[in-house]
Design a protein around this motif. Structure first.
Motif, PDB file in Angstrom:
ATOM      1  N   GLN A 141      62.230  32.586  25.644  1.00 14.20           N
ATOM      2  CA  GLN A 141      63.014  31.388  26.041  1.00 14.20           C
ATOM      3  C   GLN A 141      62.953  30.360  24.880  1.00 14.20           C
ATOM      4  O   GLN A 141      61.951  29.399  25.213  1.00 14.20           O
ATOM      5  N   HIS A 142      63.689  30.281  23.688  1.00 18.81           N
ATOM      6  CA  HIS A 142      63.461  29.186  22.758  1.00 18.81           C
ATOM      7  C   HIS A 142      63.751  27.873  23.260  1.00 18.81           C
ATOM      8  O   HIS A 142      62.899  27.009  23.013  1.00 18.81           O
ATOM      9  N   LYS A 143      64.812  27.804  24.026  1.00 21.60           N
ATOM     10  CA  LYS A 143      65.173  26.353  24.790  1.00 21.60           C
ATOM     11  C   LYS A 143      64.245  25.767  25.479  1.00 21.60           C
ATOM     12  O   LYS A 143      63.918  24.732  25.354  1.00 21.60           O
ATOM     13  N   LEU A 144      63.543  26.659  26.497  1.00 26.12           N
ATOM     14  CA  LEU A 144      62.489  26.295  27.465  1.00 26.12           C
ATOM     15  C   LEU A 144      61.277  25.833  26.565  1.00 26.12           C
ATOM     16  O   LEU A 144      60.823  24.691  26.657  1.00 26.12           O
ATOM     17  N   ALA A 145      60.868  26.478  25.582  1.00 26.03           N
ATOM     18  CA  ALA A 145      59.826  26.235  24.475  1.00 26.03           C
ATOM     19  C   ALA A 145      60.032  24.629  23.831  1.00 26.03           C
ATOM     20  O   ALA A 145      59.274  23.773  23.808  1.00 26.03           O
ATOM     21  N   ALA A 146      61.409  24.468  23.383  1.00 24.42           N
ATOM     22  CA  ALA A 146      61.564  23.341  22.947  1.00 24.42           C
ATOM     23  C   ALA A 146      61.635  22.246  23.889  1.00 24.42           C
ATOM     24  O   ALA A 146      61.141  20.975  23.833  1.00 24.42           O
ATOM     25  N   LEU A 147      62.089  22.358  25.090  1.00 24.75           N
ATOM     26  CA  LEU A 147      61.960  21.482  26.110  1.00 24.75           C
ATOM     27  C   LEU A 147      60.618  21.153  26.548  1.00 24.75           C
ATOM     28  O   LEU A 147      60.334  20.022  26.819  1.00 24.75           O
ATOM     29  N   LEU A 377      59.336  21.775  16.841  1.00 25.30           N
ATOM     30  CA  LEU A 377      60.632  21.451  16.817  1.00 25.30           C
ATOM     31  C   LEU A 377      61.373  21.446  15.472  1.00 25.30           C
ATOM     32  O   LEU A 377      62.749  21.569  15.508  1.00 25.30           O
ATOM     33  N   ASN A 378      60.610  21.300  14.543  1.00 26.13           N
ATOM     34  CA  ASN A 378      61.103  21.616  12.905  1.00 26.13           C
ATOM     35  C   ASN A 378      61.123  22.649  12.489  1.00 26.13           C
ATOM     36  O   ASN A 378      60.770  22.872  11.308  1.00 26.13           O
ATOM     37  N   HIS A 379      61.113  23.554  13.211  1.00 29.33           N
ATOM     38  CA  HIS A 379      60.922  25.186  12.851  1.00 29.33           C
ATOM     39  C   HIS A 379      59.773  25.498  12.149  1.00 29.33           C
ATOM     40  O   HIS A 379      59.748  26.079  10.960  1.00 29.33           O
ATOM     41  N   ASN A 380      58.764  24.943  12.765  1.00 32.92           N
ATOM     42  CA  ASN A 380      57.356  25.550  12.394  1.00 32.92           C
ATOM     43  C   ASN A 380      56.992  24.804  10.879  1.00 32.92           C
ATOM     44  O   ASN A 380      56.293  25.311  10.069  1.00 32.92           O
ATOM     45  N   LYS A 381      57.792  23.739  10.568  1.00 32.68           N
ATOM     46  CA  LYS A 381      57.563  23.125   9.122  1.00 32.68           C
ATOM     47  C   LYS A 381      57.359  21.515   9.615  1.00 32.68           C
ATOM     48  O   LYS A 381      57.684  20.785  10.432  1.00 32.68           O
ATOM     49  N   GLN A 382      56.047  21.090   8.759  1.00 28.51           N
ATOM     50  CA  GLN A 382      55.640  19.838   9.165  1.00 28.51           C
ATOM     51  C   GLN A 382      56.861  18.787   8.730  1.00 28.51           C
ATOM     52  O   GLN A 382      57.457  18.690   7.716  1.00 28.51           O
ATOM     53  N   PRO A 383      57.050  18.023   9.814  1.00 33.42           N
ATOM     54  CA  PRO A 383      58.147  16.886   9.295  1.00 33.42           C
ATOM     55  C   PRO A 383      57.794  15.853   8.258  1.00 33.42           C
ATOM     56  O   PRO A 383      56.668  16.041   7.759  1.00 33.42           O
ATOM     57  N   SER A 384      58.747  15.465   7.688  1.00 32.36           N
ATOM     58  CA  SER A 384      58.573  14.512   6.315  1.00 32.36           C
ATOM     59  C   SER A 384      57.865  13.372   6.537  1.00 32.36           C
ATOM     60  O   SER A 384      57.710  12.974   7.660  1.00 32.36           O
ATOM     61  N   GLU A 385      57.254  13.168   5.564  1.00 33.48           N
ATOM     62  CA  GLU A 385      56.620  11.751   5.492  1.00 33.48           C
ATOM     63  C   GLU A 385      57.234  10.447   6.141  1.00 33.48           C
ATOM     64  O   GLU A 385      56.474   9.740   6.961  1.00 33.48           O
ATOM     65  N   ASN A 386      58.334  10.372   5.675  1.00 36.76           N
ATOM     66  CA  ASN A 386      59.187   9.354   6.063  1.00 36.76           C
ATOM     67  C   ASN A 386      59.290   9.275   7.887  1.00 36.76           C
ATOM     68  O   ASN A 386      59.281   8.317   8.518  1.00 36.76           O
ATOM     69  N   PHE A 387      59.669  10.641   8.224  1.00 34.47           N
ATOM     70  CA  PHE A 387      59.767  10.492   9.703  1.00 34.47           C
ATOM     71  C   PHE A 387      58.555  10.352  10.527  1.00 34.47           C
ATOM     72  O   PHE A 387      58.434   9.598  11.277  1.00 34.47           O
ATOM     73  N   MET A 388      57.092  10.833   9.871  1.00 33.84           N
ATOM     74  CA  MET A 388      56.042  10.535  10.690  1.00 33.84           C
ATOM     75  C   MET A 388      55.626   9.131  10.427  1.00 33.84           C
ATOM     76  O   MET A 388      55.235   8.590  11.476  1.00 33.84           O
ATOM     77  N   ARG A 389      56.035   8.470   9.427  1.00 31.64           N
ATOM     78  CA  ARG A 389      55.732   7.067   9.352  1.00 31.64           C
ATOM     79  C   ARG A 389      56.594   6.379  10.324  1.00 31.64           C
ATOM     80  O   ARG A 389      56.069   5.377  11.325  1.00 31.64           O
ATOM     81  N   ILE A 390      57.763   6.618  10.623  1.00 32.16           N
ATOM     82  CA  ILE A 390      58.695   5.888  11.503  1.00 32.16           C
ATOM     83  C   ILE A 390      58.079   6.329  13.178  1.00 32.16           C
ATOM     84  O   ILE A 390      58.020   5.594  13.925  1.00 32.16           O
ATOM     85  N   PHE A 391      57.598   7.712  13.387  1.00 26.08           N
ATOM     86  CA  PHE A 391      57.230   8.121  14.390  1.00 26.08           C
ATOM     87  C   PHE A 391      55.992   7.250  14.839  1.00 26.08           C
ATOM     88  O   PHE A 391      55.698   6.790  15.727  1.00 26.08           O
ATOM     89  N   TYR A 392      55.053   7.136  13.869  1.00 29.19           N
ATOM     90  CA  TYR A 392      53.773   6.424  14.167  1.00 29.19           C
ATOM     91  C   TYR A 392      53.827   4.980  14.416  1.00 29.19           C
ATOM     92  O   TYR A 392      53.078   4.541  15.253  1.00 29.19           O
ATOM     93  N   VAL A 393      54.924   4.561  13.969  1.00 29.01           N
ATOM     94  CA  VAL A 393      55.334   2.890  14.110  1.00 29.01           C
ATOM     95  C   VAL A 393      55.811   2.934  15.572  1.00 29.01           C
ATOM     96  O   VAL A 393      55.513   1.724  16.432  1.00 29.01           O
ATOM     97  N   PHE A 394      56.571   3.826  15.917  1.00 28.90           N
ATOM     98  CA  PHE A 394      56.946   3.849  17.347  1.00 28.90           C
ATOM     99  C   PHE A 394      55.665   4.046  18.387  1.00 28.90           C
ATOM    100  O   PHE A 394      55.771   3.356  19.527  1.00 28.90           O
ATOM    101  N   ALA A 395      54.992   4.921  18.160  1.00 27.25           N
ATOM    102  CA  ALA A 395      53.834   5.170  18.687  1.00 27.25           C
ATOM    103  C   ALA A 395      53.001   3.813  18.886  1.00 27.25           C
ATOM    104  O   ALA A 395      52.478   3.761  19.900  1.00 27.25           O
ATOM    105  N   THR A 396      52.625   3.392  17.897  1.00 27.82           N
ATOM    106  CA  THR A 396      52.031   1.861  18.256  1.00 27.82           C
ATOM    107  C   THR A 396      52.746   0.880  19.053  1.00 27.82           C
ATOM    108  O   THR A 396      51.998   0.129  19.487  1.00 27.82           O
ATOM    109  N   LEU A 397      54.196   0.859  18.925  1.00 27.73           N
ATOM    110  CA  LEU A 397      54.725  -0.082  19.761  1.00 27.73           C
ATOM    111  C   LEU A 397      54.520   0.225  21.347  1.00 27.73           C
ATOM    112  O   LEU A 397      54.590  -0.589  22.244  1.00 27.73           O
ATOM    113  N   ILE A 398      54.637   1.542  21.445  1.00 23.00           N
ATOM    114  CA  ILE A 398      54.353   1.979  22.887  1.00 23.00           C
ATOM    115  C   ILE A 398      52.805   1.500  23.451  1.00 23.00           C
ATOM    116  O   ILE A 398      52.794   1.195  24.500  1.00 23.00           O
ATOM    117  N   ILE A 399      51.875   1.603  22.476  1.00 24.10           N
ATOM    118  CA  ILE A 399      50.698   1.248  22.969  1.00 24.10           C
ATOM    119  C   ILE A 399      50.597  -0.482  23.165  1.00 24.10           C
ATOM    120  O   ILE A 399      50.081  -0.762  24.234  1.00 24.10           O
TER     121      ILE A 399
END
Length: 471
Positions: A141-147, A377-399
Motif C-alpha cells: 500500500q504505497h499511498k498509505l505508506a506516503a500518508l 516521499l522523495n523516492h528514497n533519495k535525500q531531498p536537495s540542500e535547497n529544499f532542506m534549508r527551506i524546510f528547516y526554516v519552516f521548522a524553526t518558525l514552528i518552534i
C-alpha cells in the motif's frame, strides 16, 4: 469568529475517546496474548541482548538504536505531560499510564520487529526502514505508506515541536521576570534561532555536548525525584491509596470520561512513550542484529525506561509532597512547586535546566525522524540542500509559534497528529502481526537449542521478494 482551539479540543476528544482508546487497548491486548506476554516473559533476555555488539564494525548496535529511540521518547512529556495529567485528570492517571505502558510494550515489540524484518540497505551498507517500508513492501500500500509519512512529518515537525516549545517557555512562568506578553516571544526566538543554527550545520558541537549531557540529566532527575520522595516517605502509603482510589473511581470517570484520569493517563502515556505510534521503528530498523526479534525485545525496555522510570519519578515526586494541584498550576508550575518543598529556590532552577536540555534534544531528535519520512516521499533519495534549508526554516518558525500559543492548542495539535500516526501504524501491525509472531517463535526455538539465534526469512515462510535483507 471561529474558535480554533475549541475545534482542536473537540477533535482531540473524539479521536481519543472512543476511537484510539479502543484501538490501542485492542492491539496491545492482542499482541500480549499472541506473544504470551513477551514484554514481561522475556524481560531478562531483553537486558542480555541490550549490550550485544553489532555484527559488523562501525554498524549500529541494538543499544545505539535503542538510545536513539529513547532520546526521542524522553523529553518534556516526562515532566510536563505527567504534571498536566495529574492536575487535569487526577492522581489515577498514573495508574492508567502504567497499564498502557505494560500493554503498549507489546506493541513496541511488534512494530520494531516488523521494522527489522522489512528494513532496507543503502549503497553504503547502512540499514534504514520503519512503518512506511513495511506498509509499502508487506501490505503493498504505497499511498498509505506516503500518508503515514505525511502524518509523521505533521507530528514531529509541527505537533510535537509546537508543544515542546510551549512546554519549555512555561517553565519560566514562576520567575519574577516572566511577562506573558513578551517572555514567550523572547524564549521562542532564542530557541528557534539556536535550533535553526544546529539544523543548518553550524551547531554540531552543541548537539554533541547536549547529547552527552542529557542522559546524565535524566539520571540526575530520577535521583532528585527519589530524594524528594524519601524526604516525604511518611506520605508514600497515602499517596498510593490516592492513586488507586482515583483510578478505580468509575462513577467519577463515567461522569466526565473525556477529562477523566483514564483518558489523561492514556493520552499522556502514549505521548511520553510513543509505543505503537510508529516513530521508534525508524530507529530500530537501523540496528545491525542477527535476529529481528532482538531489536523488538530491546525496544520494550525503552518504553519501560520512559514511563515506569521517568514518568513515575515525576508523578510520585509531585504526589508525595502533597502540594496543591489544579488546572491553574498544570504543567511546569506544579512540578516546580513540588521540588521546591525540598530544594528551595534551587529546585525550580533544576527543573528549568532539565527542561531546556530535554526540549533542545527533543526538537533535534524529532527532525531526525522527519528526514527519514522526507527521503521516503522523495523516492528514497535525500531531498536537495535547497529544499532542506527551506524546510528547516519552516521548522524553526514552528518552534517560535509554539512558544506563543495557548496550552490547550499545543496539547491538542500534538495529540491529534500523534493519534493519526497511531491509527495507521497499529492496524497495520495487527494485519502483519503473524510475521512478528512467527519471528518470535523462531527466536525462542533457536534459544532452546542453545544456539545464538540467527534469522533466515525462509525459515518462517516469508516472501523473499518483499525483503531486502535476511535472505
Amino acid at each position: 469568529m471561529i474558535d480554533i482551539v475549541y475545534i482542536l479540543n473537540q477533535v482531540d476528544n473524539v479521536l481519543y475517546f472512543p476511537i484510539l482508546i479502543i484501538v490501542m487497548a485492542a492491539a496491545g491486548l492482542y499482541f500480549t496474548f499472541k506473544t504470551r506476554g513477551v514484554q514481561i516473559r522475556l524481560f531478562v533476555e531483553s537486558l542480555r541482548i541490550l549490550f550485544e555488539p553489532s555484527k559488523e564494525e562501525n554498524a549500529v548496535s541494538s543499544l545505539q538504536a535503542m538510545l536513539v529511540s529513547t532520546a526521542s521518547r524522553v523529553g518534556t512529556g516526562n515532566i510536563i505531560g505527567v504534571s498536566t495529567a495529574i492536575c487535569l485528570g487526577g492522581p489515577g492517571a498514573c495508574f492508567w499510564m502504567w497499564i498502557m505502558c505494560i500493554i503498549g510494550a507489546s506493541s513496541a515489540f511488534i512494530e520494531s520487529t516488523l521494522a527489522q524484518i522489512y528494513k532496507r540497505k543503502d549503497e553504503t551498507g547502512r540499514y534504514y526502514g520503519g512503518p512506511a517500508y513495511y506498509i509499502k513492501h508487506a501490505l503493498h500500500q504505497h499511498k498509505l505508506a506516503a500518508l503515514f509519512c505525511i502524518c509523521l512529518i505533521a507530528t514531529y515537525a509541527v505537533g510535537f515541536n509546537l508543544l515542546c516549545s510551549y512546554n519549555l517557555q512555561s517553565t519560566f512562568m514562576d520567575y519574577s521576570f516572566y511577562h506573558p506578553s513578551t517572555t514567550p516571544i523572547i524564549i521562542g526566538a532564542i530557541l528557534a534561532i539556536l535550533t535553526g543554527y544546529c539544523l543548518l550545520g553550524g551547531g554540531k558541537r552543541i548537539v554533541k555536548v547536549t547529547g552527552t549531557i542529557v542522559p546524565l540529566m535524566g539520571v540526575s532527575y530520577v535521583i532528585v525525584a527519589l530524594i524528594v520522595i524519601l524526604v516525604n516517605y511518611a506520605n508514600i502509603p497515602s499517596m498510593f491509596i490516592l492513586i488507586f482510589q482515583d483510578a478505580f473511581d468509575f462513577k467519577s470517570i463515567a461522569g466526565g470520561i473525556v477529562g477523566s484520569c483514564l483518558v489523561y493517563g492514556i493520552k499522556r502515556g502514549l505521548f511520553s512513550n510513543e509505543a505503537g505510534v510508529g516513530s521508534a521503528p525508524n530507529a530500530s530498523a537501523s540496528a545491525d542484529v542477527s535476529h529481528p526479534a532482538k531489536q523488538g525485545l530491546v525496544q520494550t525496555l525503552s518504553v519501560y525506561i520512559d514511563t515506569l522510570l521517568l514518568c513515575t519519578a515525576t508523578a510520585l515526586m509531585c504526589l508525595s509532597t502533597g502540594v496543591a494541584r489544579d488546572a491553574a498550576v498544570s504543567g511546569a508550575p506544579y512540578v516546580q512547586s513540588a521540588i521546591g518543598t525540598v530544594f528551595g529556590a534551587a529546585g525550580p532552577i533544576f527543573i528549568t535546566v532539565a527542561m531546556v536540555l530535554f526540549a533542545f534534544t527533543t526538537l533535534i531528535g524529532n527532525l531526525y525522524y522527519v528526514d527519514n519520512a522526507l527521503t521516503f516521499l522523495n523516492h528514497n533519495k535525500q531531498p536537495s540542500e535547497n529544499f532542506m534549508r527551506i524546510f528547516y526554516v519552516f521548522a524553526t518558525l514552528i518552534i517560535f509559534v509554539g512558544a506563543n500559543i495557548p496550552m490547550d492548542a499545543a496539547w491538542a495539535m500534538a495529540d491529534i497528529t500523534m493519534g493519526l500516526m497511531t491509527l495507521i501504524n497499529l492496524p497495520t501491525c495487527m494485519l502483519l502481526g503473524k510475521s512478528a509472531f512467527d519471528c518470535l517463535k523462531d527466536y525462542e526455538r533457536q534459544k532452546k537449542t542453545g544456539a545464538e539465534p540467527v534469522f533466515e526469512a525462509s525459515s518462517i515462510g516469508l516472501n523473499l521478494e518483499e525483503l531486502d535483507t535476511w535472505k
